[in-house]
Write a protein that holds these residues in place. Sequence first.
Motif, PDB file in Angstrom:
ATOM      1  N   TYR A   1       0.740  -1.300   0.039  1.00  0.00           N
ATOM      2  CA  TYR A   1       0.063   0.005  -0.044  1.00  0.00           C
ATOM      3  C   TYR A   1       0.912   1.417   0.101  1.00  0.00           C
ATOM      4  O   TYR A   1       1.896   1.336   0.810  1.00  0.00           O
ATOM      5  CB  TYR A   1      -0.966  -0.023   1.057  1.00  0.00           C
ATOM      6  N   LEU A   2       0.584   2.128  -0.756  1.00  0.00           N
ATOM      7  CA  LEU A   2       1.393   3.301  -1.346  1.00  0.00           C
ATOM      8  C   LEU A   2       0.809   4.829  -0.281  1.00  0.00           C
ATOM      9  O   LEU A   2       1.740   5.759  -0.338  1.00  0.00           O
ATOM     10  CB  LEU A   2       1.572   3.593  -2.699  1.00  0.00           C
ATOM     11  N   GLY A   3      -0.179   4.671   0.029  1.00  0.00           N
ATOM     12  CA  GLY A   3      -0.939   5.885   0.217  1.00  0.00           C
ATOM     13  C   GLY A   3      -0.133   6.110   1.891  1.00  0.00           C
ATOM     14  O   GLY A   3      -0.444   7.372   2.411  1.00  0.00           O
ATOM     15  N   TRP A   4       0.305   5.323   2.685  1.00  0.00           N
ATOM     16  CA  TRP A   4       1.112   5.815   3.985  1.00  0.00           C
ATOM     17  C   TRP A   4       2.376   6.596   3.847  1.00  0.00           C
ATOM     18  O   TRP A   4       2.639   7.307   4.727  1.00  0.00           O
ATOM     19  CB  TRP A   4       1.307   4.531   4.786  1.00  0.00           C
ATOM     20  N   SER A   5       2.993   6.619   2.786  1.00  0.00           N
ATOM     21  CA  SER A   5       4.302   7.186   2.704  1.00  0.00           C
ATOM     22  C   SER A   5       4.105   8.511   1.485  1.00  0.00           C
ATOM     23  O   SER A   5       5.075   8.933   1.425  1.00  0.00           O
ATOM     24  CB  SER A   5       5.312   6.373   2.255  1.00  0.00           C
ATOM     25  N   SER A   6       3.049   8.388   0.848  1.00  0.00           N
ATOM     26  CA  SER A   6       2.695   9.455  -0.247  1.00  0.00           C
ATOM     27  C   SER A   6       2.467  10.934   0.339  1.00  0.00           C
ATOM     28  O   SER A   6       1.736  11.080   1.200  1.00  0.00           O
ATOM     29  CB  SER A   6       1.629   8.855  -1.205  1.00  0.00           C
ATOM     30  N   ARG A   7       2.855  11.826  -0.111  1.00  0.00           N
ATOM     31  CA  ARG A   7       2.697  13.412   0.029  1.00  0.00           C
ATOM     32  C   ARG A   7       2.431  13.947  -1.008  1.00  0.00           C
ATOM     33  O   ARG A   7       3.188  13.689  -2.046  1.00  0.00           O
ATOM     34  CB  ARG A   7       3.818  13.786   1.025  1.00  0.00           C
ATOM     35  N   ARG A   8       1.584  14.948  -1.191  1.00  0.00           N
ATOM     36  CA  ARG A   8       1.491  15.832  -2.370  1.00  0.00           C
ATOM     37  C   ARG A   8       2.640  16.673  -2.425  1.00  0.00           C
ATOM     38  O   ARG A   8       3.450  16.956  -1.291  1.00  0.00           O
ATOM     39  CB  ARG A   8       0.217  16.426  -2.331  1.00  0.00           C
ATOM     40  N   ALA A   9       2.951  17.160  -3.646  1.00  0.00           N
ATOM     41  CA  ALA A   9       4.087  18.107  -3.806  1.00  0.00           C
ATOM     42  C   ALA A   9       3.664  19.451  -3.088  1.00  0.00           C
ATOM     43  O   ALA A   9       2.513  19.964  -3.054  1.00  0.00           O
ATOM     44  CB  ALA A   9       4.269  18.426  -5.144  1.00  0.00           C
ATOM     45  N   ARG A  10       4.548  19.786  -2.189  1.00  0.00           N
ATOM     46  CA  ARG A  10       4.539  21.099  -1.410  1.00  0.00           C
ATOM     47  C   ARG A  10       4.543  22.420  -2.536  1.00  0.00           C
ATOM     48  O   ARG A  10       5.315  22.348  -3.373  1.00  0.00           O
ATOM     49  CB  ARG A  10       5.455  21.434  -0.537  1.00  0.00           C
TER      50      ARG A  10
ATOM     51  N   GLU B   1       8.938  26.743   7.019  1.00  0.00           N
ATOM     52  CA  GLU B   1       8.322  26.294   5.952  1.00  0.00           C
ATOM     53  C   GLU B   1       6.950  26.803   5.897  1.00  0.00           C
ATOM     54  O   GLU B   1       6.166  26.764   6.922  1.00  0.00           O
ATOM     55  CB  GLU B   1       8.435  24.772   5.768  1.00  0.00           C
ATOM     56  N   PRO B   2       6.371  26.921   4.697  1.00  0.00           N
ATOM     57  CA  PRO B   2       4.994  27.257   4.687  1.00  0.00           C
ATOM     58  C   PRO B   2       4.199  26.002   5.355  1.00  0.00           C
ATOM     59  O   PRO B   2       4.596  24.825   5.270  1.00  0.00           O
ATOM     60  CB  PRO B   2       4.518  27.434   3.176  1.00  0.00           C
ATOM     61  N   PRO B   3       2.800  26.221   5.518  1.00  0.00           N
ATOM     62  CA  PRO B   3       2.137  25.457   6.155  1.00  0.00           C
ATOM     63  C   PRO B   3       1.702  24.298   4.941  1.00  0.00           C
ATOM     64  O   PRO B   3       1.572  24.468   3.901  1.00  0.00           O
ATOM     65  CB  PRO B   3       0.651  25.983   6.513  1.00  0.00           C
ATOM     66  N   VAL B   4       1.604  23.095   5.506  1.00  0.00           N
ATOM     67  CA  VAL B   4       1.643  21.908   4.436  1.00  0.00           C
ATOM     68  C   VAL B   4      -0.021  21.374   4.489  1.00  0.00           C
ATOM     69  O   VAL B   4      -0.549  21.342   5.685  1.00  0.00           O
ATOM     70  CB  VAL B   4       2.352  20.795   4.783  1.00  0.00           C
ATOM     71  N   GLU B   5      -0.449  21.366   3.584  1.00  0.00           N
ATOM     72  CA  GLU B   5      -2.005  20.810   3.444  1.00  0.00           C
ATOM     73  C   GLU B   5      -2.089  19.531   3.955  1.00  0.00           C
ATOM     74  O   GLU B   5      -1.085  18.701   4.016  1.00  0.00           O
ATOM     75  CB  GLU B   5      -2.248  20.787   1.806  1.00  0.00           C
ATOM     76  N   ALA B   6      -3.198  19.516   4.828  1.00  0.00           N
ATOM     77  CA  ALA B   6      -3.423  17.984   5.213  1.00  0.00           C
ATOM     78  C   ALA B   6      -3.707  16.874   4.165  1.00  0.00           C
ATOM     79  O   ALA B   6      -4.065  16.989   3.021  1.00  0.00           O
ATOM     80  CB  ALA B   6      -4.830  18.029   6.020  1.00  0.00           C
ATOM     81  N   GLU B   7      -3.129  15.648   4.771  1.00  0.00           N
ATOM     82  CA  GLU B   7      -3.054  14.393   3.756  1.00  0.00           C
ATOM     83  C   GLU B   7      -4.577  14.113   3.446  1.00  0.00           C
ATOM     84  O   GLU B   7      -5.206  14.304   4.377  1.00  0.00           O
ATOM     85  CB  GLU B   7      -2.332  13.382   4.462  1.00  0.00           C
ATOM     86  N   PRO B   8      -4.692  13.892   2.268  1.00  0.00           N
ATOM     87  CA  PRO B   8      -6.078  13.561   1.834  1.00  0.00           C
ATOM     88  C   PRO B   8      -6.444  11.966   2.458  1.00  0.00           C
ATOM     89  O   PRO B   8      -5.798  11.253   2.930  1.00  0.00           O
ATOM     90  CB  PRO B   8      -5.886  13.387   0.523  1.00  0.00           C
TER      91      PRO B   8
END
Length: 395
Positions: free
Chosen positions: A25-34, A131-138
């Motif tokens: 499962y890849l969703g645990w370590s994926s982050r959107r580009a900041r 760093e600027p605030p990071v959006e919450a993970e989906p």
Amino acid sequence: MTRSCPACGAANEEDEDFCGSCGTYLGWSSRRARTAAPAPEVDAPARPAEETGPPEGDDAPPVPSPRPAPAPTPVAAPTPAPVAEEPPSRATPEPEPAPDPEPAPTPVPPPAPPAPVRPAAPAPVRPARPEPPVEAEPVVAVQPGVPIAQRPVVRPVAAQEETNGFPCPSCGALNRPGRKFCGRCATPLHPGEQAEPLPWWRTRWPFDRKVRAGSGRLVRGSVLALLIVGLLIAGFLLVPAGRYVIEDVRDKLGDTGEISPTGVTASAATAGHPAKLATDGVTNTYWGAPKAGASLTAEFEKPFRLVGVTVHTGVSTKPEAFQKGARPTQADLRIRTKDGKIHEKAWSLTDKPGEQTVRTGISDVVSIEFVVREAAGQGGGRPIALGEIEYFKRT
């Protein structure tokens, strides 16, 4: 854009939730580009985007807290240390380059303090800007948990007692009709009748062996029958030999008794020593044979089983008187039975005083003839003396 699998390192598309190579499962370590944000205005000149440290994340190395600069003199940023390369299995998205700011004069910076050295850890880097605030993970889908079935609850149920049935002979519990064993103690409810005892001959080998189908009973019976028939035939053909063996055993195990003849005759006798003196029951008188070849014959009233014959040779049983007369050393016994058959037996006598016995074992004897063949001490015209002769039968 692609992202690497944290388990096997295979490249996968950004919109894929599971690795195409190993299924992780890849969703645990994926982050959107900041999203890049404009750099805040500070007195120090802005650094190019290439000098910016790696973004913070799950796989970024630890960053030490920033040190405050001296108050009177603005401190310029030290030379950035080489950024530690991340393992190829955990790739992070590259940040977007920020717009280049206008160049500004920079004062001479003081020497930077040495970076702390940590064993088995990446080199420290320059304090990074906030760093600027990071959006919450989906919110993504997760695998459902495995349901656990509840254990069954055992509820005690009262056993139904039989109200009618056959009572157990051991514990007395009632059992429903049709049962062969007691439901409480497993005792047979209807034991069979005791088998009648076998006859005594069925308890002896080979009759005591149990017979089942294909056990070779026919073969054993045939062999036993042939053995019995063979014994009967052998007994019929060997009657004389078998009878002789049986009679000999009876002679040895049975009792014997002396039998007296009804008449005694001699072929020749010296004066004063007739034949009857050999059967008078004393050893100081004797029958005197004038020479070798003379015979003494005893007749009997009824046939009998002759077991043995005993003789006393010489003129006396005393040693000093025994040597003064002649005595037989070799003789023959001629035994006649009631059927007219004559049995001859050679007898070697010992030249010493005392009784001497020979076993015969002949049935239906009617007469016995004693023939002198050889003698010792015949010089001087002395007669051959036979002190006493006795006959024994089986009783």
